[in-house]
Design an enzyme around this catalytic site. Structure first.
Site, PDB file in Angstrom:
ATOM      1  N   LYS A  87      67.802  11.044 -72.250  1.00 45.15           N
ATOM      2  CA  LYS A  87      69.099  10.383 -72.067  1.00 45.15           C
ATOM      3  C   LYS A  87      68.898   9.114 -71.249  1.00 45.15           C
ATOM      4  CE  LYS A  87      73.772  11.989 -71.031  1.00 45.15           C
ATOM      5  NZ  LYS A  87      74.513  12.887 -70.152  1.00 45.15           N
TER       6      LYS A  87
HETATM    7  C1  E4P Z   1      77.628  13.786 -70.810  1.00 47.84           C
HETATM    8  O1  E4P Z   1      76.743  13.428 -71.547  1.00 47.84           O
HETATM    9  C2  E4P Z   1      78.237  12.896 -69.812  1.00 47.84           C
HETATM   10  O2  E4P Z   1      77.332  12.588 -68.819  1.00 47.84           O
HETATM   11  C3  E4P Z   1      79.464  13.590 -69.256  1.00 47.84           C
HETATM   12  O3  E4P Z   1      80.248  14.034 -70.342  1.00 47.84           O
HETATM   13  C4  E4P Z   1      80.278  12.737 -68.310  1.00 47.84           C
HETATM   14  O4  E4P Z   1      81.460  13.424 -68.003  1.00 47.84           O
HETATM   15  P1  E4P Z   1      82.443  13.028 -66.778  1.00 47.84           P
HETATM   16  O5  E4P Z   1      83.064  11.733 -67.104  1.00 47.84           O
HETATM   17  O6  E4P Z   1      83.427  14.167 -66.731  1.00 47.84           O
HETATM   18  O7  E4P Z   1      81.574  12.962 -65.560  1.00 47.84           O
END
Ligand code: E4P
Length: 218
Positions: A87
């Site tokens: 990622k």
């Molecule tokens: C997932 O890949 C993301 O990092 C996550 O959904 C972010 O979510 P948030 O905006 O609730 O922190």
């Protein structure tokens, strides 16, 4: 549509896996911190444990922000398990790293995406997944689901293979809205996923069926 769970919590990952509908997991440094996972070795071990629980892709985020650091870290993460997806944030260095990883055959998830232009660059670089954050857009009075729709349409128009992974999902209705606009994947908290099951008529109907059965069968 694929379902990923957006957590580093092992119990919740197991529960979603047991449901039989789980296709993968996304994590980020904040979610790892929430579970109290600290230190590089513990973090790596945690990713491996998650990979042993689920069958699908597990996103592990790089911390480095420079190209060389991202490559080094991403290759270490990918070596942990074949299910690891690297990622990477959608920065200039990140796009270069995604191109590098995609040329080498590593799976990538381009994260922190908030615009169609960022999604276009992620696809051009060959990202496996692009993660637009819909909840955080909603938080600033911008329609997050609308962005998902625009990216899905744009990818379809050009035939990009990058999968649209709707992230920052806050509730069940977000999942339904993402399904309606054709997101390839949603990553959501367990509560938002199980919320799809809820309907008062199902509860009432089941109660009546069981009561009627009991009347005759004791
Ligand atoms: C997932 O890949 C993301 O990092 C996550 O959904 C972010 O979510 P948030 O905006 O609730 O922190």
């Amino acid at each position: 549509m694929k379902f990923f769970i957006d957590t580093a919590n092992l119990n919740q990952i197991k529960e979603a896996q047991d449901l039989g509908i789980l296709d993968g997991v996304t994590t980020n440094p904040s979610l790892m911190a929430k579970e109290g996972i600290k230190g590089d070795e513990n973090i790596k071990k945690h990713y491996q444990t998650i990979c042993e629980i689920v069958d699908g892709d597990v996103s592990a985020e790089v911390i480095a922000t420079d190209f060389d650091g991202m490559i080094k870290e991403g290759e270490t993460l990918a070596a942990l398990h074949p299910q690891i997806t690297i990622k990477v944030p959608v920065t200039k260095e990140g796009i270069k790293a995604i191109k590098y990883f995609s040329d080498k055959g590593f799976k990538t998830n381009c994260t922190l995406v908030f615009s169609i232009g960022q999604a276009l660059l992620a696809a051009k670089a060959g990202a496996t997944y692009v993660s637009p954050f819909i909840g955080r857009l909603d938080d600033i009075s911008t329609d997050g689901v609308e962005l998902i729709k625009h990216i899905v349409d744009m990818y379809n128009y050009y035939g990009f293979e990058t999968q649209v992974l709707a992230a920052s999902i806050r509730h069940t209705q977000h999942i339904i809205q993402c399904a309606e606009v054709g997101a390839d994947v949603v990553t959501a908290p367990l509560s938002a996923i199980t919320g799809l099951l809820n309907h008062p008529l199902t509860d009432l109907g089941l109660e009546k069926f069981l009561a009627d059965y009991k009347k005759l069968n004791g």
